[in-house]
Motif scaffolding. Structure first.
Motif, PDB file in Angstrom:
ATOM      1  N   PRO A 235      -9.680  -1.055  21.541  1.00  0.00           N
ATOM      2  CA  PRO A 235     -10.136  -2.110  20.637  1.00  0.00           C
ATOM      3  C   PRO A 235      -9.267  -3.357  20.768  1.00  0.00           C
ATOM      4  O   PRO A 235      -8.105  -3.286  21.157  1.00  0.00           O
ATOM      5  N   VAL A 236      -9.859  -4.490  20.405  1.00  0.00           N
ATOM      6  CA  VAL A 236      -9.065  -5.722  20.325  1.00  0.00           C
ATOM      7  C   VAL A 236      -8.148  -5.608  19.111  1.00  0.00           C
ATOM      8  O   VAL A 236      -8.257  -4.677  18.317  1.00  0.00           O
ATOM      9  N   ASP A 237      -7.236  -6.541  18.931  1.00  0.00           N
ATOM     10  CA  ASP A 237      -6.280  -6.446  17.824  1.00  0.00           C
ATOM     11  C   ASP A 237      -7.002  -6.478  16.471  1.00  0.00           C
ATOM     12  O   ASP A 237      -8.111  -7.018  16.346  1.00  0.00           O
ATOM     13  N   ASP A 238      -6.355  -5.896  15.469  1.00  0.00           N
ATOM     14  CA  ASP A 238      -6.979  -5.722  14.156  1.00  0.00           C
ATOM     15  C   ASP A 238      -7.446  -7.035  13.541  1.00  0.00           C
ATOM     16  O   ASP A 238      -8.528  -7.108  12.945  1.00  0.00           O
ATOM     17  N   LYS A 239      -6.634  -8.089  13.657  1.00  0.00           N
ATOM     18  CA  LYS A 239      -6.977  -9.362  13.040  1.00  0.00           C
ATOM     19  C   LYS A 239      -8.270  -9.928  13.625  1.00  0.00           C
ATOM     20  O   LYS A 239      -9.175 -10.357  12.892  1.00  0.00           O
ATOM     21  N   THR A 240      -8.359  -9.894  14.947  1.00  0.00           N
ATOM     22  CA  THR A 240      -9.562 -10.426  15.628  1.00  0.00           C
ATOM     23  C   THR A 240     -10.790  -9.595  15.258  1.00  0.00           C
ATOM     24  O   THR A 240     -11.863 -10.133  14.965  1.00  0.00           O
ATOM     25  N   LEU A 241     -10.605  -8.277  15.266  1.00  0.00           N
ATOM     26  CA  LEU A 241     -11.724  -7.386  14.974  1.00  0.00           C
ATOM     27  C   LEU A 241     -12.177  -7.528  13.520  1.00  0.00           C
ATOM     28  O   LEU A 241     -13.381  -7.533  13.224  1.00  0.00           O
ATOM     29  N   LEU A 242     -11.224  -7.678  12.618  1.00  0.00           N
ATOM     30  CA  LEU A 242     -11.554  -7.829  11.204  1.00  0.00           C
ATOM     31  C   LEU A 242     -12.319  -9.131  10.960  1.00  0.00           C
ATOM     32  O   LEU A 242     -13.306  -9.155  10.208  1.00  0.00           O
ATOM     33  N   GLU A 243     -11.887 -10.197  11.605  1.00  0.00           N
ATOM     34  CA  GLU A 243     -12.584 -11.483  11.478  1.00  0.00           C
ATOM     35  C   GLU A 243     -14.010 -11.376  12.025  1.00  0.00           C
ATOM     36  O   GLU A 243     -14.951 -11.952  11.456  1.00  0.00           O
ATOM     37  N   TYR A 244     -14.141 -10.641  13.115  1.00  0.00           N
ATOM     38  CA  TYR A 244     -15.457 -10.457  13.731  1.00  0.00           C
ATOM     39  C   TYR A 244     -16.394  -9.715  12.768  1.00  0.00           C
ATOM     40  O   TYR A 244     -17.561 -10.076  12.605  1.00  0.00           O
ATOM     41  N   ILE A 245     -15.862  -8.669  12.134  1.00  0.00           N
ATOM     42  CA  ILE A 245     -16.652  -7.888  11.179  1.00  0.00           C
ATOM     43  C   ILE A 245     -17.075  -8.758   9.998  1.00  0.00           C
ATOM     44  O   ILE A 245     -18.237  -8.732   9.567  1.00  0.00           O
ATOM     45  N   ILE A 246     -16.150  -9.545   9.470  1.00  0.00           N
ATOM     46  CA  ILE A 246     -16.451 -10.421   8.324  1.00  0.00           C
ATOM     47  C   ILE A 246     -17.503 -11.448   8.696  1.00  0.00           C
ATOM     48  O   ILE A 246     -18.451 -11.692   7.938  1.00  0.00           O
ATOM     49  N   ASN A 247     -17.376 -12.060   9.876  1.00  0.00           N
ATOM     50  CA  ASN A 247     -18.363 -13.062  10.317  1.00  0.00           C
ATOM     51  C   ASN A 247     -19.739 -12.440  10.488  1.00  0.00           C
ATOM     52  O   ASN A 247     -20.749 -13.044  10.108  1.00  0.00           O
ATOM     53  N   LYS A 248     -19.775 -11.246  11.068  1.00  0.00           N
ATOM     54  CA  LYS A 248     -21.071 -10.562  11.257  1.00  0.00           C
ATOM     55  C   LYS A 248     -21.703 -10.211   9.907  1.00  0.00           C
ATOM     56  O   LYS A 248     -22.921 -10.329   9.732  1.00  0.00           O
ATOM     57  N   THR A 249     -20.856  -9.780   8.964  1.00  0.00           N
ATOM     58  CA  THR A 249     -21.358  -9.438   7.636  1.00  0.00           C
ATOM     59  C   THR A 249     -21.925 -10.671   6.947  1.00  0.00           C
ATOM     60  O   THR A 249     -22.980 -10.620   6.304  1.00  0.00           O
ATOM     61  N   ASN A 250     -21.237 -11.796   7.081  1.00  0.00           N
ATOM     62  CA  ASN A 250     -21.721 -13.054   6.485  1.00  0.00           C
ATOM     63  C   ASN A 250     -23.026 -13.507   7.110  1.00  0.00           C
ATOM     64  O   ASN A 250     -23.891 -14.067   6.444  1.00  0.00           O
TER      65      ASN A 250
END
Length: 254
Positions: A235-250
């Motif tokens: 996986p990519v780093d947690d910060k990048t992945l978390l931002e990706y998840i939040i953007n997709k959710t939005n």
């Protein structure tokens, strides 16, 4: 075939519980199908955006599909016509019309019963379907709620011919069927346990947990990391992945 008060009460309770569980399982399956589709789409986007995967090309089905042919109306004797809209019928015509409709309904039900089923099933099917047929439901229903329940029973039985469902529906309608009550109870208890097992299995799946965690981005982060790791993808780093998840959710909320 007479039941004691306790037997009637117990089998009615089991039938009610079974139908609640049955409907709950159908709803769980339907929701899980949506969760699975969303999860698959998210993972596909993630792999394309961060891991160099290419999106699979969708196959186009350009084959010609024949349209379904509708059923023909029932044949009428020569010289006989159906009543016109608004036409006032004589008492004799009303009685004959009711008889014709009842005969049509019974013929329709007899054709729909599965002839491979045991005799008790076929008899119970006919009795139940007479009580829930759309053309009779206004006559046999006690009130609007009862009418709604009868229509629901009819819808269930037209898509599922399982013996357990028929037993539950018959008892819900207080219809006596020619099957030992202890065998009925055994079947309903076994089916309830199986439904609970299937529901639990679905709710432990990755797609279900992902879908239910729609507002818990940290849990979704752990799910994605676990899935990628198990498939030997770093996986990519947690910060990048978390931002990706939040953007997709939005994006889903817009």
């Amino acid at each position: 075939m007479k039941y004691s008060f306790a037997q009637r009460k117990r089998i009615a309770s089991l039938a009610t519980r079974y139908l609640h569980s049955y409907d709950g399982l159908l709803e769980t399956k339907d929701l899980n199908s949506l969760y699975d589709s969303e999860f698959t789409s998210f993972v596909e986007d993630l792999l394309v955006d961060f891991h160099g995967f290419k999106r699979p090309e969708k196959e186009v089905d350009d084959t010609h599909k024949r349209r379904k042919v509708g059923e023909r109306p029932p044949k009428r004797p020569a010289g006989k016509r159906p009543p016109k809209a608004g036409e006032k019928l004589s008492p004799k015509q009303q009685i004959q019309l009711a008889k014709d409709q009842e005969e049509r309904i019974r013929t329709e039900i007899n054709r729909s019963v599965d002839q491979t089923k045991p005799p008790w099933y076929k008899k119970a099917w006919r009795k139940v379907m007479l009580e829930v047929h759309p053309d009779r439901v206004d006559i046999v229903s006690k009130d609007e709620l009862d009418k709604f329940e009868r229509l629901k029973i009819g819808d269930r039985l037209r898509t599922d011919t399982s013996a357990d469902l028929l037993i539950a529906c018959a008892n819900k309608l207080e219809i006596i069927i020619e099957l030992n009550i202890y065998e009925q109870e055994r079947k309903l208890r076994a089916s309830n346990a199986e439904i609970a097992k299937q529901t639990n299995h679905i709710q432990q799946s990755v797609a279900w947990i992902w879908g239910e965690a729609s507002v818990d981005t940290n849990l979704r982060l752990q799910i994605i990391k676990s899935v990628l790791t198990k498939n030997n993808i770093k996986p990519v780093d947690d910060k990048t992945l978390l931002e990706y998840i939040i953007n997709k959710t939005n994006e889903e909320l817009q």
